[in-house]
Design an enzyme around this catalytic site. Structure first.
Site, PDB file in Angstrom:
ATOM      1  N   THR A  27      45.418  32.504  42.078  1.00 42.32           N
ATOM      2  CA  THR A  27      44.655  33.536  42.778  1.00 42.32           C
ATOM      3  C   THR A  27      43.201  33.437  42.314  1.00 42.32           C
ATOM      4  O   THR A  27      42.887  32.737  41.359  1.00 42.32           O
ATOM      5  CB  THR A  27      45.183  34.951  42.468  1.00 42.32           C
ATOM      6  OG1 THR A  27      44.937  35.247  41.082  1.00 42.32           O
ATOM      7  CG2 THR A  27      46.669  35.057  42.749  1.00 42.32           C
ATOM      8  N   ALA A  56      45.409  34.044  37.058  1.00 42.37           N
ATOM      9  CA  ALA A  56      44.637  35.242  37.368  1.00 42.37           C
ATOM     10  C   ALA A  56      43.246  35.073  36.762  1.00 42.37           C
ATOM     11  O   ALA A  56      43.115  34.768  35.574  1.00 42.37           O
ATOM     12  CB  ALA A  56      45.319  36.479  36.796  1.00 42.37           C
ATOM     13  N   ILE A  82      45.130  32.275  32.393  1.00 41.20           N
ATOM     14  CA  ILE A  82      43.808  32.862  32.597  1.00 41.20           C
ATOM     15  C   ILE A  82      42.881  31.845  33.245  1.00 41.20           C
ATOM     16  O   ILE A  82      42.602  30.786  32.687  1.00 41.20           O
ATOM     17  CB  ILE A  82      43.202  33.355  31.269  1.00 41.20           C
ATOM     18  CG1 ILE A  82      44.184  34.301  30.559  1.00 41.20           C
ATOM     19  CG2 ILE A  82      41.875  34.051  31.532  1.00 41.20           C
ATOM     20  CD1 ILE A  82      44.656  35.472  31.394  1.00 41.20           C
ATOM     21  N   LYS A  83      42.411  32.193  34.420  1.00 40.27           N
ATOM     22  CA  LYS A  83      41.537  31.309  35.193  1.00 40.27           C
ATOM     23  C   LYS A  83      40.083  31.623  34.839  1.00 40.27           C
ATOM     24  O   LYS A  83      39.646  32.772  34.940  1.00 40.27           O
ATOM     25  CB  LYS A  83      41.802  31.520  36.683  1.00 40.27           C
ATOM     26  CG  LYS A  83      41.328  30.404  37.591  1.00 40.27           C
ATOM     27  CD  LYS A  83      41.848  30.676  39.002  1.00 40.27           C
ATOM     28  CE  LYS A  83      41.420  29.596  39.980  1.00 40.27           C
ATOM     29  NZ  LYS A  83      41.839  29.959  41.357  1.00 40.27           N
ATOM     30  N   ILE A  84      39.363  30.594  34.419  1.00 41.66           N
ATOM     31  CA  ILE A  84      37.996  30.767  33.931  1.00 41.66           C
ATOM     32  C   ILE A  84      37.074  29.757  34.608  1.00 41.66           C
ATOM     33  O   ILE A  84      37.411  28.570  34.686  1.00 41.66           O
ATOM     34  CB  ILE A  84      37.952  30.586  32.402  1.00 41.66           C
ATOM     35  CG1 ILE A  84      38.757  31.703  31.730  1.00 41.66           C
ATOM     36  CG2 ILE A  84      36.519  30.559  31.880  1.00 41.66           C
ATOM     37  CD1 ILE A  84      38.830  31.604  30.228  1.00 41.66           C
TER      38      ILE A  84
END
Length: 217
Positions: A27, A56, A82-84
């Protein structure tokens, strides 16, 4: 190559999951905003549908806030990644989070050098964007190939998620280029299941059956 779905639409995720082909979900803030729902609420619901990595994304671009958001999101479920975004602050956050055992997905990758930095910072995944690279005349698949070759040569365990996938051909190219994963919009997953000859074949089977045994037998 594993298949993820790229959406925050819970109904699309549920339909794709029923096909038995999904290994995860990605997402981003734009997709969440499109649904008009709370991020944590959506992510928790997705985690109840798909038993696999769920990316996310943090909202902040400041290192300390990225870490804070990442820690909070990781508490929602064991499958949270964790999308960074790829930037200096992002790399610093990835380094800290990865050392804490929190999985990360570095997004907005447009070069093999960005992917190398992300991997060395400790990223679990890197997400090169095929479609957006194609838009500027730089074949996205070539970047995926470079990253895959580089990771193989240097035995880097970070996995490649081919992103910004727009067509079934992008999926094929990603698979042939050595991408570990492709994250795909629902409509493209459905397109992948279709072929004109398949439709013709099904229609012929049905007509032959009805001719032999009658309709509704």
């Amino acid at each position: 190559m594993k298949i993820f779905i790229d959406t925050a639409n819970v109904e699309e995720i549920r339909k794709a999951s029923e096909l038995g082909v999904l290994s995860g979900v990605t997402t981003n803030p734009s997709l969440i905003a499109k649904e008009g729902r709370d991020l944590k609420e959506v992510v928790e619901e997705i985690c109840n549908i798909v038993d696999g990595p769920i990316s996310a994304e943090v909202i902040s671009l400041e290192y300390e806030k990225m870490i804070e958001e990442g820690r909070e999101l990781s508490k929602l479920h064991k499958n949270i990644v964790i999308k960074i975004p790829m930037c200096e602050e992002g790399l610093k956050a990835v380094s800290v989070l990865s050392k804490e055992g929190i999985k990360t997905n570095v997004t907005l990758i447009f070069s093999s050098m960005q992917a190398l930095l992300a991997a060395r910072a400790g990223a679990t995944y890197v997400s090169p964007f095929l479609g957006r690279l194609d838009d500027i005349g730089n074949p996205g698949i070539e970047v995926v190939e470079q990253i895959a070759d580089m990771f193989k040569i240097h035995e880097i365990k970070t996995e490649i998620i081919a992103a910004s996938v727009r067509t079934p051909m992008h999926v094929l190219e990603a698979a042939m280029a050595g991408s570990h994963i492709a994250t795909i919009p629902y409509k493209v997953i459905i397109q992948m299941s279709k072929h004109a000859l398949t439709d013709i074949g099904i229609e012929k089977f049905m007509k032959d059956y009805e001719k032999a045994f009658g309709e509704n037998k």
